[in-house]
Design an enzyme around this catalytic site. Structure first.
Site, mmCIF file in Angstrom:
data_model
loop_
_atom_site.group_PDB
_atom_site.id
_atom_site.type_symbol
_atom_site.label_atom_id
_atom_site.label_comp_id
_atom_site.label_asym_id
_atom_site.label_seq_id
_atom_site.Cartn_x
_atom_site.Cartn_y
_atom_site.Cartn_z
ATOM 1 N N ARG A 20 -34.558 72.753 49.552
ATOM 2 C CA ARG A 20 -33.242 73.206 48.917
ATOM 3 C C ARG A 20 -33.373 74.529 47.616
ATOM 4 N NH1 ARG A 20 -31.001 68.533 46.805
ATOM 5 N NH2 ARG A 20 -32.501 67.296 48.050
ATOM 6 N N THR A 21 -32.245 75.079 47.499
ATOM 7 C CA THR A 21 -32.503 76.238 46.497
ATOM 8 C C THR A 21 -32.954 75.563 45.098
ATOM 9 O OG1 THR A 21 -30.523 76.979 47.434
ATOM 10 C CG2 THR A 21 -31.277 77.944 45.399
ATOM 11 N N GLN A 22 -33.980 76.171 44.497
ATOM 12 C CA GLN A 22 -34.335 75.484 43.340
ATOM 13 C C GLN A 22 -33.335 75.776 42.108
ATOM 14 O OE1 GLN A 22 -37.292 78.441 43.318
ATOM 15 N NE2 GLN A 22 -38.937 77.315 43.703
ATOM 16 N N TYR A 23 -33.695 75.304 41.026
ATOM 17 C CA TYR A 23 -32.943 75.502 39.996
ATOM 18 C C TYR A 23 -33.898 75.891 38.788
ATOM 19 C CZ TYR A 23 -29.327 72.742 42.008
ATOM 20 O OH TYR A 23 -28.243 72.262 42.773
ATOM 21 N N TRP A 127 -36.977 82.566 41.458
ATOM 22 C CA TRP A 127 -36.069 83.009 40.678
ATOM 23 C C TRP A 127 -35.962 83.995 39.714
ATOM 24 C CZ3 TRP A 127 -32.090 79.397 42.361
ATOM 25 C CH2 TRP A 127 -30.663 79.801 41.581
#
Lengths: 243, 275
Positions: A20-23, A127
């Site tokens: 899933r998209t990282q934070y 990111w």
């Protein structure tokens, strides 16, 4: 490389599990850069925020790459460090050819675009917003890559809040053949606005310069700020009620 | 080279320390029709002798464009040459996609050489039976390389491979010191003359040779037959006027138009073809 780290943590879980998209955790804020007479000038602050906490105050967010390029990054600091490792390997192999050819800023910029876009396609982005500037054989180059792989070249670029606060200033005041002093003054003007208005900015900056001769990154320094506006004295005068 | 008990396998050394299969592969190159290359500081020219299977068939394609800045001429097993050209094109495109920059010739040639070397060290493979003259330009200048089946590569100012290439080489050896400063036209002329040398008697016409050029401002391309015939006619006529062109200096001066430094080294500077 990061995929294999994940695999090591959970050998029983199949690697087909979707990423899933990282934070982002520790982030840097804007980087601003412009072309001037002899090359490229790039400035960023040295803050690494942990959410809303201004946690780290000596993060170098501009690094030299090979002989001809400078890389500045905003966004997740650990991803920036990962990118530096990729580029280190790239430049190393390039040097090992030892054949009179070397990767210039344009090549590095395109390589980074490929890397960022590829990661985005795997739903595992790095990111960062990256600024790549450099000079090779007299040609100045300044480009940007975003975390989804959007890339472009321009005479002046900025990341994050810089896009909203710094670029309008640059659009008005940038011109060809800025001298070094004027370039730095212009950058400082942008950084000062960002310092006032961006809550993740810290008052500790580095300005980096790259020319045909090479790279210079300044020692950290602060900008003078002025807070003596009348509306800041006694701010609640004129406010009605308790709210 | 005679048959012996050490030459069946590419992975068998002979007692004298030779790999016969590799040497036989280099023989295959010598059987192919001639290919010639020469370079100046700014241009590289490739020429080859067209060989057709029979009068009815077309001639084999021996010059391949690999990228805008690189081309290759082959001699030997043309099929192997085609496969290697495809590999080279693929490498160039991949590099361009990642870096938006042309692949430096020197690096392509090393990759090619490493690929050829693999075939000299696997028992289930055989060496490529083709020699390649790689012509290209990169930021370090104009380059001409020769890749041979052994996995070696060499850089040349001028070179010729294939059958009857010795005659061309002899001509090139006499003239190569001037090539560095040659103009594009002079370089092509020298290529044509060298090609003629390797024809040994047969008349030089555009149907029997193919010429390709690459230069700083000029992407690699093969010259069309008409242009080649005109160039041939240009120097053949003068050659008849001045007698047999045994002194190559005379032939070179003609089309020089005296701009490039070619005139100085001959000492004569005469340009009868000056129009």
């Amino acid at each position: 490389m990061s995929e294999s780290n994940r695999a090591k943590q959970s050998p029983l879980i199949s690697e087909a599990a979707s990423e899933r998209t990282q934070y982002p955790y520790v982030t840097g804020t804007s980087v601003v850069a412009l072309k001037y007479k002899d090359g490229i000038l790039m400035a960023s602050d040295m803050g690494g925020s942990y959410g809303s906490t201004l946690r780290y105050k000596s993060v170098e967010r501009i690094k030299p790459i090979g002989k001809h390029s400078l890389l500045g990054a905003s966004g997740e600091i650990s991803d920036f460090q990962e990118i530096l490792r990729f580029l280190d390997e790239l430049i190393l192999y390039d040097n090992m050819w030892d054949d009179g050819n070397s990767l210039g800023p344009k090549e590095v910029h395109n390589y980074l675009t490929r890397v960022m876009y590829n990661r985005r396609n795997k739903f595992d982005p790095l990111w960062n917003s990256l600024i790549l500037g450099g000079v090779k054989n007299g040609q100045k180059y300044l480009g940007m890559v975003s975390m989804i792989g959007v890339n472009f070249e321009d005479n002046h670029v900025a990341t994050g809040f810089g896009n909203h606060l710094a670029r309008p200033i640059l659009r008005d005041e940038w011109h060809e053949n800025l001298s070094f002093e004027d370039g730095v003054k212009l950058l400082e003007k942008c950084m000062r606005v960002l310092l006032y208005r961006d809550r993740s900015a810290v008052n500790k900056f580095q300005v980096a310069k790259i020319t045909e001769e090479g790279v210079t990154i300044s020692q950290p320094y602060s900008l003078k700020t002025f807070w003596g506006f009348s509306s800041f004295q006694n701010p609640t005068v004129g406010a009605e009620g308790s709210w | 080279m005679f048959r012996n008990q050490y030459d069946t396998d590419v992975t068998t050394w002979s007692p004298a320390g030779r790999l016969f299969q590799v040497e036989y592969a280099m023989e295959a190159v010598k059987q192919g029709s001639a290919a010639i290359g020469l370079r100046s500081k700014t241009h590289v020219v490739l020429a080859c002798v067209n060989k057709a299977n029979s009068e009815l068939s077309s001639y084999q394609k021996k010059i391949f464009k690999v990228d805008d800045h690189i081309g290759v001429a082959i001699a030997g097993l043309t099929a192997d040459g085609r496969v290697l050209s495809r590999y080279m094109r693929s490498e160039c495109i991949n590099y361009n996609y990642t870096y938006e920059s042309p692949l430096p010739v020197g690096r392509l040639v090393v990759q090619l050489a490493d690929k050829a070397q693999v075939c000299t060290q696997r028992s289930w493979k055989r060496p490529y039976g083709v020699g390649l003259l790689v012509a290209g330009l990169d930021e370090s200048g104009a380059h001409l390389y020769y890749n041979c089946p052994s996995g070696n590569y060499f850089e040349y100012q001028a070179f010729a491979i294939g059958s009857r290439s010795q005659a061309a080489k002899t001509y090139l050896e006499r003239r190569f010191e001037n090539f560095k400063d040659s103009s594009r036209e002079d370089l092509i002329k020298d290529a044509l003359i060298a090609t003629r040398e390797s024809l040994q008697g047969e008349k030089l016409r555009s149907s029997i040779c193919t010429i390709a050029v690459v230069g700083a401002e000029e992407p690699f391309h093969i010259l069309d037959q008409e242009t080649v015939q005109q160039l041939i006619d240009a120097f053949e006529i003068v050659a008849e006027e001045e007698g047999p062109a045994s002194e190559p200096g005379a032939a070179a001066d003609e089309g020089a138009a005296a701009e490039e430094g070619a005139g100085a080294d001959q000492g004569s500077g005469a340009a009868p073809m000056d129009i």
